[in-house]
Motif scaffolding. Structure first.
Motif, PDB file in Angstrom:
ATOM      1  N   TRP A  79      46.579  28.368 -39.844  1.00 62.96           N
ATOM      2  CA  TRP A  79      47.618  27.914 -38.943  1.00 62.96           C
ATOM      3  C   TRP A  79      48.860  27.485 -39.712  1.00 62.96           C
ATOM      4  O   TRP A  79      48.766  26.957 -40.826  1.00 62.96           O
ATOM      5  N   SER A  80      50.006  27.654 -39.077  1.00 61.81           N
ATOM      6  CA  SER A  80      51.247  27.123 -39.632  1.00 61.81           C
ATOM      7  C   SER A  80      51.323  25.623 -39.347  1.00 61.81           C
ATOM      8  O   SER A  80      50.543  25.080 -38.549  1.00 61.81           O
ATOM      9  N   VAL A  81      52.284  24.961 -39.989  1.00 64.51           N
ATOM     10  CA  VAL A  81      52.491  23.534 -39.724  1.00 64.51           C
ATOM     11  C   VAL A  81      52.823  23.309 -38.251  1.00 64.51           C
ATOM     12  O   VAL A  81      52.374  22.342 -37.631  1.00 64.51           O
ATOM     13  N   VAL A  82      53.602  24.225 -37.665  1.00 63.72           N
ATOM     14  CA  VAL A  82      53.961  24.111 -36.249  1.00 63.72           C
ATOM     15  C   VAL A  82      52.706  24.197 -35.381  1.00 63.72           C
ATOM     16  O   VAL A  82      52.540  23.430 -34.413  1.00 63.72           O
ATOM     17  N   GLN A  83      51.801  25.090 -35.712  1.00 64.95           N
ATOM     18  CA  GLN A  83      50.569  25.230 -34.928  1.00 64.95           C
ATOM     19  C   GLN A  83      49.695  23.984 -35.047  1.00 64.95           C
ATOM     20  O   GLN A  83      49.092  23.549 -34.059  1.00 64.95           O
ATOM     21  N   HIS A  84      49.626  23.406 -36.235  1.00 59.98           N
ATOM     22  CA  HIS A  84      48.889  22.152 -36.388  1.00 59.98           C
ATOM     23  C   HIS A  84      49.494  21.071 -35.496  1.00 59.98           C
ATOM     24  O   HIS A  84      48.778  20.285 -34.863  1.00 59.98           O
ATOM     25  N   HIS A  85      50.817  21.007 -35.450  1.00 59.35           N
ATOM     26  CA  HIS A  85      51.500  20.017 -34.623  1.00 59.35           C
ATOM     27  C   HIS A  85      51.214  20.272 -33.140  1.00 59.35           C
ATOM     28  O   HIS A  85      50.950  19.336 -32.370  1.00 59.35           O
ATOM     29  N   ILE A  86      51.247  21.539 -32.739  1.00 58.71           N
ATOM     30  CA  ILE A  86      50.952  21.897 -31.343  1.00 58.71           C
ATOM     31  C   ILE A  86      49.539  21.452 -30.982  1.00 58.71           C
ATOM     32  O   ILE A  86      49.314  20.825 -29.944  1.00 58.71           O
ATOM     33  N   PHE A  87      48.570  21.776 -31.844  1.00 54.48           N
ATOM     34  CA  PHE A  87      47.185  21.444 -31.554  1.00 54.48           C
ATOM     35  C   PHE A  87      46.994  19.935 -31.441  1.00 54.48           C
ATOM     36  O   PHE A  87      46.334  19.449 -30.510  1.00 54.48           O
ATOM     37  N   ALA A  88      47.592  19.173 -32.373  1.00 54.13           N
ATOM     38  CA  ALA A  88      47.449  17.715 -32.349  1.00 54.13           C
ATOM     39  C   ALA A  88      48.056  17.132 -31.078  1.00 54.13           C
ATOM     40  O   ALA A  88      47.479  16.250 -30.436  1.00 54.13           O
ATOM     41  N   SER A  89      49.233  17.618 -30.704  1.00 50.97           N
ATOM     42  CA  SER A  89      49.895  17.099 -29.509  1.00 50.97           C
ATOM     43  C   SER A  89      49.129  17.451 -28.247  1.00 50.97           C
ATOM     44  O   SER A  89      48.937  16.612 -27.362  1.00 50.97           O
ATOM     45  N   GLU A  90      48.678  18.700 -28.138  1.00 47.38           N
ATOM     46  CA  GLU A  90      47.971  19.136 -26.935  1.00 47.38           C
ATOM     47  C   GLU A  90      46.621  18.442 -26.795  1.00 47.38           C
ATOM     48  O   GLU A  90      46.168  18.189 -25.675  1.00 47.38           O
ATOM     49  N   ARG A  91      45.983  18.117 -27.934  1.00 48.88           N
ATOM     50  CA  ARG A  91      44.705  17.404 -27.857  1.00 48.88           C
ATOM     51  C   ARG A  91      44.891  16.055 -27.174  1.00 48.88           C
ATOM     52  O   ARG A  91      44.126  15.680 -26.286  1.00 48.88           O
ATOM     53  N   VAL A  92      45.922  15.324 -27.589  1.00 48.09           N
ATOM     54  CA  VAL A  92      46.139  13.996 -27.012  1.00 48.09           C
ATOM     55  C   VAL A  92      46.566  14.117 -25.555  1.00 48.09           C
ATOM     56  O   VAL A  92      46.110  13.363 -24.695  1.00 48.09           O
ATOM     57  N   ARG A  93      47.444  15.070 -25.259  1.00 49.90           N
ATOM     58  CA  ARG A  93      47.898  15.249 -23.870  1.00 49.90           C
ATOM     59  C   ARG A  93      46.741  15.614 -22.947  1.00 49.90           C
ATOM     60  O   ARG A  93      46.706  15.190 -21.793  1.00 49.90           O
ATOM     61  N   ALA A  94      45.795  16.381 -23.473  1.00 48.17           N
ATOM     62  CA  ALA A  94      44.657  16.805 -22.648  1.00 48.17           C
ATOM     63  C   ALA A  94      43.610  15.702 -22.499  1.00 48.17           C
ATOM     64  O   ALA A  94      42.728  15.805 -21.650  1.00 48.17           O
ATOM     65  N   GLY A  95      43.717  14.665 -23.323  1.00 44.66           N
ATOM     66  CA  GLY A  95      42.733  13.595 -23.261  1.00 44.66           C
ATOM     67  C   GLY A  95      41.467  13.888 -24.035  1.00 44.66           C
ATOM     68  O   GLY A  95      40.427  13.276 -23.785  1.00 44.66           O
ATOM     69  N   ALA A  96      41.535  14.795 -25.016  1.00 44.80           N
ATOM     70  CA  ALA A  96      40.349  15.126 -25.808  1.00 44.80           C
ATOM     71  C   ALA A  96      40.131  14.069 -26.884  1.00 44.80           C
ATOM     72  O   ALA A  96      41.083  13.598 -27.503  1.00 44.80           O
ATOM     73  N   PRO A  97      38.880  13.690 -27.147  1.00 49.66           N
ATOM     74  CA  PRO A  97      38.618  12.741 -28.238  1.00 49.66           C
ATOM     75  C   PRO A  97      38.825  13.418 -29.590  1.00 49.66           C
ATOM     76  O   PRO A  97      38.670  14.635 -29.711  1.00 49.66           O
ATOM     77  N   PRO A  98      39.173  12.648 -30.615  1.00 49.96           N
ATOM     78  CA  PRO A  98      39.285  13.227 -31.958  1.00 49.96           C
ATOM     79  C   PRO A  98      37.909  13.329 -32.601  1.00 49.96           C
ATOM     80  O   PRO A  98      36.961  12.670 -32.170  1.00 49.96           O
ATOM     81  N   VAL A  99      37.802  14.158 -33.637  1.00 51.11           N
ATOM     82  CA  VAL A  99      36.591  14.148 -34.455  1.00 51.11           C
ATOM     83  C   VAL A  99      36.736  13.036 -35.485  1.00 51.11           C
ATOM     84  O   VAL A  99      37.838  12.590 -35.789  1.00 51.11           O
ATOM     85  N   SER A 100      35.618  12.581 -36.023  1.00 52.30           N
ATOM     86  CA  SER A 100      35.674  11.541 -37.048  1.00 52.30           C
ATOM     87  C   SER A 100      36.393  12.073 -38.286  1.00 52.30           C
ATOM     88  O   SER A 100      36.106  13.182 -38.750  1.00 52.30           O
ATOM     89  N   PRO A 101      37.319  11.295 -38.855  1.00 59.02           N
ATOM     90  CA  PRO A 101      38.053  11.776 -40.024  1.00 59.02           C
ATOM     91  C   PRO A 101      37.272  11.676 -41.320  1.00 59.02           C
ATOM     92  O   PRO A 101      37.644  12.306 -42.313  1.00 59.02           O
ATOM     93  N   MET A 102      36.187  10.900 -41.354  1.00 59.21           N
ATOM     94  CA  MET A 102      35.525  10.607 -42.624  1.00 59.21           C
ATOM     95  C   MET A 102      35.000  11.856 -43.327  1.00 59.21           C
ATOM     96  O   MET A 102      35.111  11.990 -44.542  1.00 59.21           O
ATOM     97  N   GLY A 103      34.419  12.758 -42.558  1.00 60.46           N
ATOM     98  CA  GLY A 103      33.887  13.962 -43.158  1.00 60.46           C
ATOM     99  C   GLY A 103      34.930  15.054 -43.289  1.00 60.46           C
ATOM    100  O   GLY A 103      35.370  15.408 -44.380  1.00 60.46           O
ATOM    101  N   ILE A 104      35.360  15.577 -42.150  1.00 60.16           N
ATOM    102  CA  ILE A 104      36.201  16.767 -42.133  1.00 60.16           C
ATOM    103  C   ILE A 104      37.569  16.535 -42.769  1.00 60.16           C
ATOM    104  O   ILE A 104      38.090  17.403 -43.483  1.00 60.16           O
ATOM    105  N   LYS A 105      38.173  15.379 -42.548  1.00 58.81           N
ATOM    106  CA  LYS A 105      39.538  15.166 -43.039  1.00 58.81           C
ATOM    107  C   LYS A 105      39.602  14.469 -44.400  1.00 58.81           C
ATOM    108  O   LYS A 105      40.661  14.439 -45.011  1.00 58.81           O
ATOM    109  N   MET A 106      38.483  13.903 -44.857  1.00 61.81           N
ATOM    110  CA  MET A 106      38.522  13.162 -46.112  1.00 61.81           C
ATOM    111  C   MET A 106      37.526  13.705 -47.145  1.00 61.81           C
ATOM    112  O   MET A 106      37.924  14.248 -48.173  1.00 61.81           O
TER     113      MET A 106
END
Length: 401
Positions: free
Chosen positions: A69-96
């Protein structure tokens, strides 16, 4: 942000996925969070859906299950997740821990840990802080003594998020006292059901059990679970901290939160107090508009494999302090109703002992959740290295002070 036709098509795909896969229960979990963490059951249910789609770890390299994904696509996905009311995944594993394994792990470690991290079989917690080593992390004392093919670990870790439900921990241990305190630290991957581990809860001001203190009594951990080199774990830890401090964007979620707060405030009676709140919300929106392009630049460099260095500290300061400011605005907007302790209507990141869920609250749901958000968000300027520490890093590295 100006979207190309391809970006618009991607946004439509993301929206369609959320519309199809988000159950009412998952939407409720995302919309009624009281911190940066969804409740564990909802987190795992949503991660399973993302994994099936191939979107569980979009920032990872494609060869390890990520998305190109491009940086723009990452931004789109992050914004749409919150707008849709989706829970985040835990950051400890996947993001860290995931990026650290990708950056420093050997072939066997990548093959074993990364797929299980993606599918949720392994749920991770972070073993960094100790009672006498928080912001001064290099002063950690939990020792790991070599015994053949194992390390024997003894000591304690504190403020360990979700250790009560995690089955793996990435941990910093002291393997040598020679040289500077940053030397002699090893990055170790520890299975949480190992004999000798005890998890004790820490109940937060919001009433939630999210944090824990962990005691290690002669816990045996295979030497094969060292990430990177023995005594060189500080290098791995610094790399991981770049992802913890600057590896995800704050602006998309803050922007959506500001939009929702503006709608909630607009529904209040028209008074001078409401008018002042609307001005303060507009000022917060301006701060978010400034933060967004800074984050895009940093994330673009991270996605290209470049180190962002002290920019991660800048991003952490700006993002967390704006997050805190928005919760302060919501607390003011909630007014006297914020004085009541009404967590039963929320979906907290951990259980609240002795509390039953409720569908009733005084006022609106957002007013009942506002004080819980406020209390939990006090930690954001402390975790991943306090913002005072981040300012010291910037003063030393950028200003030469």
């Amino acid at each position: 942000m100006k979207l190309s036709p391809a970006d618009l098509a991607f946004r439509d795909e993301v929206r369609a996925f959320f519309e199809a896969e988000l159950t009412p229960e998952l939407r409720r979990a995302g919309e009624r969070m009281t911190s940066v963490y969804a409740d564990h059951e909802s987190q795992m249910a949503w991660q399973a859906k993302l994994h099936a789609k191939g979107w569980a770890a979009p920032a990872w390299p494609v060869e390890h299950g990520g998305c190109d994904w491009s940086v723009v696509q990452h931004h789109i996905f992050a914004s749409e997740r919150v707008r849709a009311g989706a829970p985040p995944v835990s950051p400890m594993g996947i993001k860290m821990c995931g990026p650290a394994i990708i950056g420093f792990g050997n072939a066997e470690q990548k093959a074993f840990f990364l797929p299980r991290m993606l599918n949720g079989e392994h749920f991770w917690c972070q073993g960094y802080s100790e009672p006498s080593a928080g912001s001064d992390l290099a002063s950690l004392q939990m020792k790991a003594e070599r015994d053949g093919d194992h390390f024997v670990c003894t000591g304690t870790k504190i403020w360990t998020t979700h250790a009560n439900v995690a089955n793996w921990m990435f941990c910093l241990v002291r393997t040598s006292k020679a040289g500077r305190k940053q030397q002699g630290i090893t990055f170790l991957l520890i299975e949480m059901d190992s004999p000798g581990i005890e998890v004790r809860p820490i109940i937060m001001a919001s009433g939630e059990h999210i944090q824990n203190q962990i005691y290690f009594d002669s816990v045996r951990v295979p030497v094969a679970n060292v990430l990177g080199e023995i005594d060189q774990g500080w290098t791995v830890a610094k790399y991981l901290l770049e992802f913890e401090r600057g590896g995800s964007a704050y602006a998309p979620e803050i922007e959506v939160g500001i939009d929702q707060l503006a709608r909630d405030v607009a529904a209040l009676p028209a008074t001078p107090a409401r008018a002042l709140l609307e001005v303060r919300i507009a000022e917060a929106r301006i701060r978010c508009d400034v933060l967004a392009p800074l984050e895009s630049d940093i994330l673009s460099r991270l996605s290209a494999g470049a180190s962002v260095g002290t920019d991660a500290s800048m991003m952490k300061i700006l993002g967390t302090e704006l997050q805190q400011h928005v919760t302060e605005l919501a607390l003011d907007a909630a007014g006297p109703l914020a004085r009541a302790f009404q967590p039963g209507v929320a979906m907290p990141g951990g259980p609240i002992p002795g509390l039953a869920p409720s569908n009733y609250c005084s006022g609106e749901v957002w007013q009942a959740i506002a004080p819980l958000h406020y209390l939990n968000e006090r930690a954001s300027s402390i975790y991943a290295g306090t913002n005072e520490i981040q300012r010291n890093i910037l003063a030393k590295a950028e200003l030469g002070l």
